[in-house]
Structures are given as structure tokens and as C-alpha cells.
Scaffold this motif. Structure first.
Motif, short mmCIF file in Angstrom:
data_model
loop_
_atom_site.label_atom_id
_atom_site.label_comp_id
_atom_site.label_asym_id
_atom_site.label_seq_id
_atom_site.Cartn_x
_atom_site.Cartn_y
_atom_site.Cartn_z
N LYS A 1 -2.06 0.68 0.18
CA LYS A 1 -2.97 -0.49 -0.29
C LYS A 1 -2.78 -0.58 1.36
N LYS A 2 -1.85 -1.18 1.82
CA LYS A 2 -1.58 -1.99 2.97
C LYS A 2 -2.28 -1.71 3.72
N LEU A 3 -2.31 -0.74 4.39
CA LEU A 3 -2.65 0.37 5.74
C LEU A 3 -4.55 0.53 5.81
N ILE A 4 -4.49 0.56 4.56
CA ILE A 4 -6.28 0.96 3.89
C ILE A 4 -7.04 -0.35 4.48
N CYS A 5 -6.13 -1.04 3.85
CA CYS A 5 -7.15 -2.58 4.50
C CYS A 5 -6.67 -2.88 6.24
N GLU A 6 -5.85 -2.80 6.55
CA GLU A 6 -5.05 -3.16 7.89
C GLU A 6 -6.67 -2.08 8.60
N VAL A 7 -6.84 -0.46 8.65
CA VAL A 7 -7.89 -0.15 9.62
C VAL A 7 -8.75 0.17 9.03
N GLY A 8 -9.01 -0.02 7.57
CA GLY A 8 -10.25 0.01 7.06
C GLY A 8 -10.86 1.27 6.32
N LYS A 9 -11.44 1.60 5.93
CA LYS A 9 -11.85 2.50 5.00
C LYS A 9 -12.62 3.46 5.52
N ASP A 10 -13.16 2.85 6.81
CA ASP A 10 -14.34 3.71 8.04
C ASP A 10 -13.34 3.75 8.50
N ASN A 11 -12.33 4.03 8.85
CA ASN A 11 -11.26 4.82 9.58
C ASN A 11 -10.06 5.24 9.10
N ILE A 12 -9.37 5.53 8.35
CA ILE A 12 -8.91 5.24 7.32
C ILE A 12 -8.71 7.06 7.15
N PHE A 13 -9.97 8.18 6.51
CA PHE A 13 -9.52 9.26 6.93
C PHE A 13 -9.12 9.43 8.53
N ASP A 14 -9.87 8.96 9.11
CA ASP A 14 -9.92 9.24 10.68
C ASP A 14 -7.96 9.60 11.54
N LEU A 15 -7.65 8.12 10.79
CA LEU A 15 -6.53 8.33 10.97
C LEU A 15 -5.82 9.12 10.71
N LEU A 16 -6.07 9.45 9.17
CA LEU A 16 -5.49 10.70 8.32
C LEU A 16 -5.44 12.51 9.39
N SER A 17 -6.98 12.65 10.05
CA SER A 17 -6.25 13.52 10.54
C SER A 17 -6.16 13.50 11.44
N LEU A 18 -6.14 13.01 12.14
CA LEU A 18 -4.76 12.27 13.31
C LEU A 18 -3.00 12.74 12.97
N GLN A 19 -2.45 12.00 12.04
CA GLN A 19 -0.97 12.46 11.85
C GLN A 19 -1.33 13.43 11.33
N LYS A 20 -1.61 14.11 10.16
CA LYS A 20 -2.11 15.66 9.97
C LYS A 20 -1.65 16.43 11.22
N ALA A 21 -2.66 16.36 12.22
CA ALA A 21 -2.86 17.12 13.23
C ALA A 21 -1.02 16.50 14.19
N ASP A 22 -0.42 15.28 13.76
CA ASP A 22 0.64 14.97 15.03
C ASP A 22 1.60 15.91 14.19
N ALA A 23 1.76 15.61 12.86
CA ALA A 23 2.84 16.29 11.62
C ALA A 23 3.28 18.13 11.69
N MET A 24 1.84 18.78 12.27
CA MET A 24 1.51 20.25 12.81
C MET A 24 2.49 20.22 14.57
N CYS A 25 2.66 19.35 14.36
CA CYS A 25 3.20 20.03 16.24
C CYS A 25 4.44 19.05 16.48
N LYS A 26 5.29 19.06 14.61
CA LYS A 26 6.15 18.10 15.61
C LYS A 26 7.68 19.37 14.60
N ASN A 27 8.98 19.10 14.62
CA ASN A 27 9.83 19.38 13.82
C ASN A 27 10.67 19.10 12.01
N LYS A 28 9.55 18.55 12.61
CA LYS A 28 10.55 17.18 11.20
C LYS A 28 9.58 17.70 10.29
#
Length: 452
Positions: A338-365
Motif C-alpha cells: 500500500k505504501k508503494l502504491i501511494c508513493e508511485v501513484g495508482k496511475d503508475n503502479i501497474f506499469d511498475l508491475l509490468s517492469l518488475q515482471k519482465a525483470d523477474a523473467m530475466c533473473k535466476n531468482k
């Protein structure tokens, strides 16, 4: 060959031909039709002079968009079409505009001045396709080739080098050797092109169908040295980290191609790790770490985007995504999410999640991709439930606290933030009566006790 064109475009062709002039649809729309794509723009070339075109279409809206170069735009309710007179051109002393233009009545002369064979074809219902430079064959082969001598074509307008890369990457074509070698030879001349024009071509490559291929072409042609030199340090920079089996550059390309074709998300993917080489440290076991690389990446991204004269709104969006791209949380960490959503804004949170999912797909974690998907589900649930996230979501405000006796100032700010933390953890507390009761018991009572 049957070519299906919109009725308003066909109407322009037919009216010009009926008035005794030659007229053809020309350029990129022919290329797209041959590739079985729907053209976004329609261009017509004709033997009629601009003033003659204006006269013929006196019942339409006709805008003089470049009469010096023979272009007017015919507009009706269905669309608009640029109509340009056949022309020949002189040298390009300024690297962008021809020194002189002369109007003619020969379609082949008009096609000869264009950049690439795939863009140098015309069609009308009388002659069919006019293709004097082999554009149709190059489309069949999947090749990009200049019309005539590539050195001459690129000396006329250096931006054509980037256009070659853009067409190749977006169409998944190859650039023929002669044209490719000419770009390498003349790459430094891209410095003479305005940043605004470079930006537009670069952005089209980034949001295209194959940005990884496009960036590799920019690298191979040496255009990268002059457009995006900051990225060069990431090439071959090993991360020495168990979560990464690629160098920084190839990890970046991997993330880039896994993000949706939205400009600010693609740019964030391109820049999210660009600061890593400046933040590299090794622990006693030789494992690499990049503490604070998100902040450094924001700094470099902003520097690049400002140099490219990008809009401030775009720079801000990219910066938000880059700065927060490491903020992964488990689905049960609702408070942090919730704090993250507030910091980045509802307009940006799903774009951030798109970036994070792509980043996750390119890691070995292990588990990181599932983590990213679960986090997205939690975000959707929080927003769907309209759970309070920020101060403006509180059921009370500073005025309510003042009416209850709390004086404005630092204490009030602390009180509101503490109440926000409470309702973020327990959304059911977010009603005015409950929050005022908490405030009265916690702060106003304390203030009263201080007086005695």
C-alpha cells in the motif's frame, strides 16, 4: 494486383486522374499493403501543381502544409491525405532539406529521390504498381536497401541511417551489406542531426516489434556511440551474482523485449540497470552487489532523456519506474504494498508491475516471477476494495483535528501520518468517528494532561 484503399483516398486519385493528371498512392502505404498491414497514413503523388490541386479540391478543406516542396493536405470527414507534386531535388547542404526543388511530370524521377527501395513504390488503378528500384523484391527478401548510392542518400539526411535501423528492426528485415557499411562509415554524422529528430526515431525503435534487434543494430552500426554512449559501459559488465547469468547489457535487452510496447515502460526497462557499473561492489565471497543502483540509474536516465529533449511528464514517469523497480513484496506484505502504491501513484503502479515482471523473467531468482504475479493480484485487490493508501484517503483531515482542539503544525502532521499508518494496516478504522476518537484519546488528552 488488387489493392484495397479507403474510398476517400480513391476519390482523390480518381478526381486527379479525371482532370487529366497522373496520380498514385506512394511510399510507406504501398510497403504496408504488400506486407499485408493496414497503412496508418496515405500519401498521394501527382503531376498536378499545388495550386492546381487546390483548385481541383475547392469543395474540400485543403491545407497548405509545404507548398515550397509541393505538398498540400486534402481533408474531408473520413480522413486526410497529403498530396505532393512529382519533384526532383538538389543537394542537401544543410543535411536535411534539398537546396532546390523542381516540379516535374515523371513518377520515376519522383521515386528516385526517396530513401529506401521499400518506400519507393507507387500504385494507381491504371498502371498498377510502379517499382523501378526493386522495392517489391526487397520486401520479398526482407531487406533494407537505399535507392541509389547509400553514401549519397545518407549525406543528404543523416537521420536516414536511423530510419534504416528502425525499418529493419520493426519489420524484422536485414540491412544489405552496402547500406550497412555506409551507415558504419558515416555514423558520426548523426551528431549533425537535431536531438528532436533523433529522439523520434529512437523512440519508434524502442516501442517497435523488436527493440532488442534495433539496439543491437545501433550498436553494430556505431550509431549507439553517438546516440546513447551511456549504455556502452554495460556491455560485457559481468554481474558476478547468483541471480544473474547475463551481463548488464544483455539482461537489459531481455527485460526490454518482455515489456509491453508502451514508451515510458520500455524506456524504464532500457535504463533500469544503467547505473549498475557505477555501484558495483564485491563481498568477501566475490559476489557482486549493486547497492543504490536504482538512484544512479534515475540520474543517468534523466540526463539522457533531457539531452533528447523529452517531455518532462515522460521523464517523470520513467524516473518513478526506474527508482522503484527493486520494490518487490510478498502478497502478505499488504502494508508495504500500500505504501508503494501511494508513493508511485495508482496511475503508475501497474506499469511498475509490468517492469518488475519482465525483470523477474530475466533473473535466476527462484520464485521471483510468482512473487511478481502474486504482488500484482494483491495490488488489484487493494485498489478494487478502495482501501486507504494516502493522506487524502483518510476519513478525516487537518481541519477536523483543529475543530477538535489540536493546533496546526508539526504535531498535526505527525498525528495524521500515524492515523494513516493505522488505517493502512486496518482499513476498517477509516471512518471519521473512529479516527476522531483515536485522536482525542491519543493526542488531545495528552495535551490536556500537559497543562496540569
Amino acid at each position: 494486383m488488387k489493392i484495397d484503399i479507403p474510398h476517400y483516398v480513391r476519390g482523390i486519385l480518381d478526381r486527379l486522374i479525371d482532370n487529366g493528371y497522373e496520380a498514385y498512392i506512394v511510399g510507406g502505404c504501398i510497403r504496408d499493403i504488400l506486407l499485408k498491414k493496414h497503412p496508418e497514413d496515405w500519401d498521394v503523388t501527382t503531376s498536378a501543381l499545388p495550386e492546381e490541386v487546390i483548385k481541383i479540391f475547392n469543395d474540400k478543406t485543403v491545407v497548405n502544409t509545404g507548398e515550397k516542396y509541393g505538398t498540400v493536405t486534402v481533408i474531408n470527414g473520413d480522413g486526410k491525405v497529403e498530396v505532393t507534386t512529382f519533384r526532383k531535388e538538389g543537394d542537401y547542404s544543410d543535411g536535411r532539406h534539398p537546396d532546390w526543388v523542381s516540379f516535374g511530370n515523371n513518377i520515376e524521377d519522383d521515386l528516385r529521390r526517396r530513401d529506401f527501395t521499400v518506400n519507393s513504390m507507387a500504385w494507381n488503378p491504371i498502371k498498377g504498381i510502379v517499382d523501378p528500384f526493386g522495392g517489391e523484391e526487397d520486401i520479398a527478401k526482407g531487406t533494407i536497401r537505399t535507392v541509389g548510392n547509400p553514401l549519397h542518400r545518407f549525406s543528404e539526411d543523416g537521420l536516414r541511417m536511423m530510419r534504416a535501423v528502425r525499418f529493419a528492426s520493426n519489420l524484422n528485415f536485414t540491412i544489405v551489406d552496402e547500406t550497412l557499411e555506409a551507415i558504419k562509415y558515416m555514423a558520426a554524422s548523426i551528431k549533425n542531426i537535431s536531438m528532436e529528430r533523433i529522439r523520434e526515431e529512437f523512440f519508434k525503435i524502442i516501442v517497435g516489434t523488436n527493440p532488442k534487434y534495433g539496439l543491437n543494430l545501433l550498436l553494430d552500426t556505431r550509431l549507439m556511440d553517438f546516440i546513447l554512449p551511456e549504455l556502452l559501459i554495460t556491455i560485457g559488465f559481468q554481474q558476478n551474482n547468483p541471480y544473474h547469468d547475463m551481463d548488464v547489457f544483455h539482461h537489459t535487452l531481455c527485460v526490454l523485449e518482455k515489456t509491453p510496447p508502451v514508451l515510458h515502460i520500455r524506456l524504464a526497462a532500457l535504463f533500469h540497470d544503467i547505473g549498475k557499473p557505477y555501484c558495483y561492489t564485491e563481498d568477501e565471497e566475490g559476489i557482486g552487489h549493486f547497492y543504490g543502483h536504482n538512484k544512479k540509474s534515475v540520474q543517468i536516465a534523466e540526463q539522457i532523456l533531457k539531452r533528447l529533449k523529452s517531455p518532462n511528464k515522460l521523464i517523470r514517469k520513467v524516473s518513478i519506474l526506474v527508482e522503484h523497480h527493486m520494490r518487490y513484496y510478498n502478497s502478505n506484505e499488504r502494508y508495504e504494498i500500500k505504501k508503494l502504491i501511494c508513493e508511485v501513484g495508482k496511475d503508475n503502479i501497474f506499469d511498475l508491475l509490468s517492469l518488475q515482471k519482465a525483470d523477474a523473467m530475466c533473473k535466476n531468482k527462484e520464485g521471483l516471477i510468482d512473487n511478481a504475479h502474486n504482488m500484482e493480484k494483491t495490488v488489484k485487490e487493494i485498489i478494487s476494495n478502495n482501501e486507504p493508501l494516502c493522506l487524502q484517503d483518510l476519513a478525516i483531515n487537518g481541519e477536523d483535528l483543529m475543530k477538535s482542539g489540536l493546533k496546526p503544525g508539526i504535531d498535526m502532521g505527525k498525528a495524521l501520518n500515524e492515523l494513516l499508518n493505522m488505517v493502512i494496516k486496518n482499513p476498517e478504522l477509516n471512518n471519521k468517528e473512529t479516527l476522531l476518537t483515536i485522536a482525542l484519546n491519543k493526542w488531545l488528552s495528552a495535551k490536556c494532561n500537559e497543562r496540569f
